[in-house]
Design a protein around this motif. Structure first.
Motif, PDB file in Angstrom:
ATOM      1  N   CYS A  42      60.234  38.956  33.566  1.00  0.00           N
ATOM      2  CA  CYS A  42      58.889  39.487  33.848  1.00  0.00           C
ATOM      3  C   CYS A  42      58.975  41.014  33.891  1.00  0.00           C
ATOM      4  O   CYS A  42      59.851  41.572  34.564  1.00  0.00           O
ATOM      5  CB  CYS A  42      58.380  38.944  35.186  1.00  0.00           C
ATOM      6  SG  CYS A  42      56.801  39.633  35.700  1.00  0.00           S
ATOM      7  N   ALA A  43      58.101  41.682  33.150  1.00  0.00           N
ATOM      8  CA  ALA A  43      58.047  43.156  33.169  1.00  0.00           C
ATOM      9  C   ALA A  43      56.743  43.587  33.816  1.00  0.00           C
ATOM     10  O   ALA A  43      55.666  43.211  33.350  1.00  0.00           O
ATOM     11  CB  ALA A  43      58.144  43.703  31.749  1.00  0.00           C
ATOM     12  N   GLU A  44      56.840  44.364  34.868  1.00  0.00           N
ATOM     13  CA  GLU A  44      55.666  44.711  35.687  1.00  0.00           C
ATOM     14  C   GLU A  44      55.569  46.234  35.836  1.00  0.00           C
ATOM     15  O   GLU A  44      56.561  46.904  36.119  1.00  0.00           O
ATOM     16  CB  GLU A  44      55.805  44.019  37.062  1.00  0.00           C
ATOM     17  CG  GLU A  44      54.978  44.587  38.182  1.00  0.00           C
ATOM     18  CD  GLU A  44      53.474  44.574  37.927  1.00  0.00           C
ATOM     19  OE1 GLU A  44      52.949  43.543  37.485  1.00  0.00           O
ATOM     20  OE2 GLU A  44      52.833  45.623  38.173  1.00  0.00           O
ATOM     21  N   LYS A  45      54.345  46.715  35.685  1.00  0.00           N
ATOM     22  CA  LYS A  45      54.115  48.164  35.738  1.00  0.00           C
ATOM     23  C   LYS A  45      54.357  48.741  37.128  1.00  0.00           C
ATOM     24  O   LYS A  45      54.803  49.879  37.268  1.00  0.00           O
ATOM     25  CB  LYS A  45      52.665  48.413  35.311  1.00  0.00           C
ATOM     26  CG  LYS A  45      52.287  49.837  35.143  1.00  0.00           C
ATOM     27  CD  LYS A  45      50.906  49.956  34.509  1.00  0.00           C
ATOM     28  CE  LYS A  45      49.803  49.607  35.494  1.00  0.00           C
ATOM     29  NZ  LYS A  45      48.480  50.103  35.051  1.00  0.00           N
ATOM     30  N   ALA A  46      54.051  47.977  38.158  1.00  0.00           N
ATOM     31  CA  ALA A  46      54.233  48.469  39.536  1.00  0.00           C
ATOM     32  C   ALA A  46      55.437  47.746  40.137  1.00  0.00           C
ATOM     33  O   ALA A  46      56.514  47.731  39.561  1.00  0.00           O
ATOM     34  CB  ALA A  46      52.964  48.224  40.325  1.00  0.00           C
ATOM     35  N   GLY A  67      45.803  42.316  49.495  1.00  0.00           N
ATOM     36  CA  GLY A  67      45.519  41.063  50.182  1.00  0.00           C
ATOM     37  C   GLY A  67      44.100  40.590  49.921  1.00  0.00           C
ATOM     38  O   GLY A  67      43.284  41.321  49.365  1.00  0.00           O
ATOM     39  N   LEU A  68      43.828  39.372  50.283  1.00  0.00           N
ATOM     40  CA  LEU A  68      42.478  38.816  50.153  1.00  0.00           C
ATOM     41  C   LEU A  68      42.148  38.058  51.426  1.00  0.00           C
ATOM     42  O   LEU A  68      43.041  37.653  52.171  1.00  0.00           O
ATOM     43  CB  LEU A  68      42.386  37.856  48.963  1.00  0.00           C
ATOM     44  CG  LEU A  68      42.578  38.424  47.555  1.00  0.00           C
ATOM     45  CD1 LEU A  68      42.496  37.300  46.531  1.00  0.00           C
ATOM     46  CD2 LEU A  68      41.545  39.497  47.241  1.00  0.00           C
ATOM     47  N   TYR A  69      40.861  37.842  51.637  1.00  0.00           N
ATOM     48  CA  TYR A  69      40.440  37.131  52.834  1.00  0.00           C
ATOM     49  C   TYR A  69      39.980  35.713  52.503  1.00  0.00           C
ATOM     50  O   TYR A  69      39.757  34.901  53.384  1.00  0.00           O
ATOM     51  CB  TYR A  69      39.298  37.916  53.484  1.00  0.00           C
ATOM     52  CG  TYR A  69      39.077  37.615  54.938  1.00  0.00           C
ATOM     53  CD1 TYR A  69      40.072  37.881  55.884  1.00  0.00           C
ATOM     54  CD2 TYR A  69      37.884  37.072  55.376  1.00  0.00           C
ATOM     55  CE1 TYR A  69      39.867  37.612  57.221  1.00  0.00           C
ATOM     56  CE2 TYR A  69      37.665  36.806  56.717  1.00  0.00           C
ATOM     57  CZ  TYR A  69      38.662  37.072  57.636  1.00  0.00           C
ATOM     58  OH  TYR A  69      38.462  36.814  58.961  1.00  0.00           O
ATOM     59  N   ALA A  70      39.830  35.463  51.198  1.00  0.00           N
ATOM     60  CA  ALA A  70      39.400  34.124  50.786  1.00  0.00           C
ATOM     61  C   ALA A  70      40.028  33.781  49.447  1.00  0.00           C
ATOM     62  O   ALA A  70      40.225  34.656  48.616  1.00  0.00           O
ATOM     63  CB  ALA A  70      37.878  34.067  50.656  1.00  0.00           C
ATOM     64  N   ILE A  71      40.352  32.510  49.273  1.00  0.00           N
ATOM     65  CA  ILE A  71      40.697  32.001  47.951  1.00  0.00           C
ATOM     66  C   ILE A  71      39.389  31.486  47.372  1.00  0.00           C
ATOM     67  O   ILE A  71      38.782  30.577  47.931  1.00  0.00           O
ATOM     68  CB  ILE A  71      41.760  30.882  48.061  1.00  0.00           C
ATOM     69  CG1 ILE A  71      43.104  31.493  48.449  1.00  0.00           C
ATOM     70  CG2 ILE A  71      41.854  30.099  46.761  1.00  0.00           C
ATOM     71  CD1 ILE A  71      44.213  30.475  48.665  1.00  0.00           C
ATOM     72  N   ASN A  72      38.968  32.109  46.277  1.00  0.00           N
ATOM     73  CA  ASN A  72      37.609  31.845  45.798  1.00  0.00           C
ATOM     74  C   ASN A  72      37.467  30.624  44.900  1.00  0.00           C
ATOM     75  O   ASN A  72      36.367  30.314  44.468  1.00  0.00           O
ATOM     76  CB  ASN A  72      37.078  33.065  45.041  1.00  0.00           C
ATOM     77  CG  ASN A  72      36.597  34.147  45.988  1.00  0.00           C
ATOM     78  OD1 ASN A  72      36.584  33.956  47.195  1.00  0.00           O
ATOM     79  ND2 ASN A  72      36.210  35.278  45.435  1.00  0.00           N
ATOM     80  N   TYR A 122      37.159  47.188  41.180  1.00  0.00           N
ATOM     81  CA  TYR A 122      38.338  46.489  40.678  1.00  0.00           C
ATOM     82  C   TYR A 122      39.531  47.422  40.800  1.00  0.00           C
ATOM     83  O   TYR A 122      39.386  48.624  40.924  1.00  0.00           O
ATOM     84  CB  TYR A 122      38.138  46.046  39.210  1.00  0.00           C
ATOM     85  CG  TYR A 122      38.865  44.749  38.923  1.00  0.00           C
ATOM     86  CD1 TYR A 122      38.575  43.598  39.643  1.00  0.00           C
ATOM     87  CD2 TYR A 122      39.870  44.676  37.972  1.00  0.00           C
ATOM     88  CE1 TYR A 122      39.248  42.407  39.415  1.00  0.00           C
ATOM     89  CE2 TYR A 122      40.544  43.482  37.739  1.00  0.00           C
ATOM     90  CZ  TYR A 122      40.231  42.355  38.468  1.00  0.00           C
ATOM     91  OH  TYR A 122      40.903  41.176  38.248  1.00  0.00           O
ATOM     92  N   ALA A 123      40.735  46.828  40.764  1.00  0.00           N
ATOM     93  CA  ALA A 123      41.935  47.616  41.009  1.00  0.00           C
ATOM     94  C   ALA A 123      41.996  48.812  40.055  1.00  0.00           C
ATOM     95  O   ALA A 123      41.871  48.637  38.842  1.00  0.00           O
ATOM     96  CB  ALA A 123      43.152  46.718  40.801  1.00  0.00           C
ATOM     97  N   PRO A 124      42.179  50.024  40.585  1.00  0.00           N
ATOM     98  CA  PRO A 124      42.158  51.204  39.707  1.00  0.00           C
ATOM     99  C   PRO A 124      43.287  51.198  38.684  1.00  0.00           C
ATOM    100  O   PRO A 124      43.213  51.855  37.671  1.00  0.00           O
ATOM    101  CB  PRO A 124      42.286  52.380  40.676  1.00  0.00           C
ATOM    102  CG  PRO A 124      42.741  51.808  41.968  1.00  0.00           C
ATOM    103  CD  PRO A 124      42.310  50.386  41.995  1.00  0.00           C
ATOM    104  N   SER A 147      38.752  36.902  34.763  1.00  0.00           N
ATOM    105  CA  SER A 147      39.058  35.937  35.829  1.00  0.00           C
ATOM    106  C   SER A 147      38.015  35.903  36.927  1.00  0.00           C
ATOM    107  O   SER A 147      37.951  34.970  37.701  1.00  0.00           O
ATOM    108  CB  SER A 147      40.417  36.259  36.471  1.00  0.00           C
ATOM    109  OG  SER A 147      40.303  37.375  37.325  1.00  0.00           O
ATOM    110  N   HIS A 148      37.206  36.933  37.030  1.00  0.00           N
ATOM    111  CA  HIS A 148      36.233  37.013  38.130  1.00  0.00           C
ATOM    112  C   HIS A 148      34.935  36.357  37.657  1.00  0.00           C
ATOM    113  O   HIS A 148      34.990  35.296  37.046  1.00  0.00           O
ATOM    114  CB  HIS A 148      36.077  38.482  38.542  1.00  0.00           C
ATOM    115  CG  HIS A 148      35.699  38.667  39.975  1.00  0.00           C
ATOM    116  ND1 HIS A 148      34.400  38.635  40.393  1.00  0.00           N
ATOM    117  CD2 HIS A 148      36.434  38.893  41.081  1.00  0.00           C
ATOM    118  CE1 HIS A 148      34.348  38.822  41.706  1.00  0.00           C
ATOM    119  NE2 HIS A 148      35.567  38.986  42.160  1.00  0.00           N
ATOM    120  N   ALA A 149      33.806  36.997  37.904  1.00  0.00           N
ATOM    121  CA  ALA A 149      32.544  36.326  37.578  1.00  0.00           C
ATOM    122  C   ALA A 149      32.059  36.607  36.158  1.00  0.00           C
ATOM    123  O   ALA A 149      30.893  36.374  35.853  1.00  0.00           O
ATOM    124  CB  ALA A 149      31.490  36.713  38.606  1.00  0.00           C
TER     125      ALA A 149
END
Ligand SMILES: Cc1cc2nc3c(=O)[nH]c(=O)nc-3n(C[C@H](O)[C@H](O)[C@H](O)COP(=O)(O)OP(=O)(O)OC[C@H]3O[C@@H](n4cnc5c(N)ncnc54)[C@H](O)[C@@H]3O)c2cc1C
Length: 619
Positions: free
Chosen positions: A40-44, A55-60, A217-219, A371-373
């Protein structure tokens, strides 16, 4: 170039991006491919990368099939309704039928899930959402990926896909660089799963000046998920279907828990329910879609945008009532602390205590994601047992380039996957990638050294541009021969904002605007040949920008092609203001010819598989 060290890694499966979908892919690839080499190659750093970093507060996305709370068919109908009829139902159904098993694994791995004290089931925030204490959501799924993959490479930005030179249209791996050491990395791989997240910062954000960098969304989601496949000629779908979010003003804080759990509601400046006021007006544009339940997200946005344009702003969230209940007050604050601390800080800085002041909402700049709406992304094969022939070419979640798979934001047509659905889709893609290898489809791949060397030269060119160009100036940042990444980014955002339906034009565009936008985007991309990077971090910025620019071009081409306003509230085609089911109840699919750089577009039918299945059963 001699100074740059090159590392070679040969593997069976390369996962690009270790966010939700990427970690799911790495985990599942090991399950089916015990003896395969998985990288796996990941930028961060995957412990805190991607849209779930904080983190998230809900699994949607959780069906609750074991308690018959929902079935996959229900989710398909829900997504179809929210997207004004246009989704890939095969992909949505496939994700939905597997998503519960993913969530149960998260539970087993120690993700703290809230439980309903009366029933013992997961605590529902809404029909699809369950509540979690999710600050450590990402490290938990990252651990599963780390234990599964042979190696995780953090801090590597993948810039290009490698192509097999012995068979046309087959992938051969990917290349990139480490933005800390500057080393060049060549991953020769039998299959590649692109899971590199969505695209923010392609439209000018509302947060500028002192707020620069803040987005919903994530910058760091820079459209690599789209640019990598587009560059090698993979087909894309629904790229015009960008999303605009109604969020708390200035901090982009989430509203889901507020609406669903705290039962707060919105009002205009006069304390009126403004949504009702715009019913007839919206009905004229979209017909019976306005009568659907729940009202599609874009149409609620539409009422918001119209009300503000008519002078009814600011729009507020009525929190003063719910926050009198100490439990709900705690939930309201914890919701931010678990996923968007910045909103709490904004309220503190603006003297807003939601117990006594109803905070303002706003509509965001547009984003692109699968993946979102909304469902922008790659055009992929569906599963064998569900997909009609036009949607199936052998391997689930394989793009139109052989051996190239996608998951999460990368994949188009299948909205409302969210975090759990993206992880699930990563699992589905990995299972298919393993099968592709086991079926001997990846034999004899040839990637020459020349291909790798050519990319190396291309990748580091921005450093060269800067090193030479800076000698022409004695101070400041404006050079006659290079453009800095931030300057290029702001130019891109201005073009997208003004011509392609951003906030400045109140999301309005038309054919002439889009054509002019395309012209300006072409010139921008020409100028990006001269982007200058003063260090490796800026080199990353340069490549992020190039990926954003290519993604933007694709979005603009799609927006030009669809001659209707399918999703008022996300954008408006002023020259075709109405929804037009007769001509446009279809998916749009594009392909960019890698040799000429020209896009071609086509319409592909939407198959309403779920209800067809039921109709057949009934007859
Ligand atoms: C503000 C916000 C709120 C959300 N709220 C919820 C919620 O409440 N509940 C829920 O279930 N879902 C929520 N989601 C949705 C969820 O986060 C996404 O659906 C999910 O993260 C998408 O998974 P992904 O793997 O496609 O992208 P990501 O998880 O974003 O992962 C993409 C990864 O690719 C890496 N990457 C990018 N480019 C490259 C490159 N060129 N080379 C190498 N690596 C690269 C990134 O660093 C990142 O790690 C929310 C998302 C956001 C942004």
């Amino acid at each position: 170039m001699a100074k740059v060290k090159t590392h070679y890694e040969d593997c069976d499966i390369l996962v690009v991006g270790g966010g939700m979908a990427g970690t799911g892919a790495a985990f599942e690839a090991r399950h089916w491919g015990r003896d395969l080499k998985i990288i796996c190659a990941e930028k961060a750093n995957i412990d805190r990368s991607g849209a779930v970093a904080q983190g998230l507060y809900a699994i949607n996305c959780y069906m609750g099939m074991q308690w018959d709370e929902n079935q996959p068919e229900d989710h398909v109908r829900y997504a179809r309704n929210d997207l004004m009829g246009l989704v890939r139902e095969d992909l949505g159904y496939d994700m939905a039928r597997h998503v519960d098993s993913t969530v149960h694994m998260f539970d087993d791995w120690g993700l703290p899930m809230m439980k309903n004290e009366k029933t013992g089931r997961y605590l529902r925030e809404g029909k699809w959402q369950i509540m979690i204490h999710g600050e450590s959501y990402k490290p938990i799924v990252a651990e599963a990926a780390k234990k599964s993959a042979d190696k995780i490479y953090n801090r590597i930005m993948i810039t290009h896909l490698l192509m097999d030179e012995s068979k046309e249209n087959r992938v051969g791996g990917a290349v990139g660089f480490n933005m800390r050491t500057g080393d060049y990395y060549v991953f020769r791989a039998k299959t590649v799963i692109v899971a590199a997240g969505g695209a923010s910062h392609i439209f000018k954000p509302r947060a500028v000046g002192e707020g620069m960098g803040r987005t919903w969304y994530a910058p760091w989601s820079n459209g690599s998920a789209y640019a990598l496949p587009i560059a090698v000629g993979a087909k894309m779908t629904q790229m015009e279907n960008r999303i605009v979010l109604c969020r708390f003003k200035d901090g982009y804080g989430p509203v889901g828990a507020y609406f669903l759990h705290l039962k707060t509601y919105t009002q205009n400046a006069n304390g009126e329910n403004y949504e009702k006021k715009w019913y007839e007006h919206t009905k004229k544009l979209v017909g019976e879609y306005i009568d659907h339940h729940p009202v599609p997200t874009c149409l609620r946005n539409h009422a918001f945008i119209q009300e503000v344009a008519a002078g009814g702003g600011p729009i507020q969230m009525v929190t003063k009532e719910a926050f009198q209940d100490p439990h709900l007050e705690t939930v309201g604050w914890e919701n931010f602390l678990g996923m968007t601390v910045g909103q709490a800080v904004v309220w503190a800085s603006q003297n807003i205590d939601p117990k006594y002041t109803n905070p303002e909402l706003t509509t965001s700049e547009p984003y692109v994601m699968g993946s979102h709406a909304t469902c922008s992304g790659a055009w992929v094969s569906g599963p064998e047992d569900l997909s009609p022939p036009e949607y199936f070419w052998g391997y689930n979640r394989m793009l139109t380039v052989e051996g190239l798979f996608g998951a999460g934001d990368t994949v188009g047509g299948s909205a409302h996957k969210f975090s759990s659905g993206s992880f699930t889709e990563g699992r589905l893609a990995a299972k298919a990638a393993v099968k592709y290898i086991q079926d001997q489809k990846a034999e004899g791949i040839n990637v020459t050294d020349k291909q790798c060397e050519d990319f190396k030269e291309t990748i580091y060119k921005p450093l060269e541009n800067y090193t030479v160009g800076r000698n022409e100036i004695t101070g400041g940042t404006v050079s006659p021969s290079y453009i800095l990444p931030i300057q290029g980014l702001q130019r891109l955002q201005k073009i997208m904002d003004e011509y392609v339906g951003g906030i400045t034009s109140n999301y309005m565009t038309n054919e002439n605007m889009l054509k002019r936008g395309l012209e300006l985007l072409e010139w921008l991309q020409e100028d990006l040949e001269n982007v200058g990077a003063e260090d490796y971090h800026q080199l990353m910025r340069a490549w992020e920008l190039k990926h954003r620019a290519l993604t933007s071009q694709c979005v603009t081409e799609h927006t030009l092609y669809r001659k209707e306003t399918r999703w008022p509230g996300y954008y408006y085609r002023g020259d075709h203001l109405k929804l037009d089911d007769e001509n446009w109840h279809c998916l749009t699919v594009s392909r960019r010819d890698p040799k000429t750089g020209k896009f071609t577009l086509e319409k592909v039918p939407v198959y309403h598989i779920v209800d067809e299945k039921e109709k057949k059963q009934a007859s």
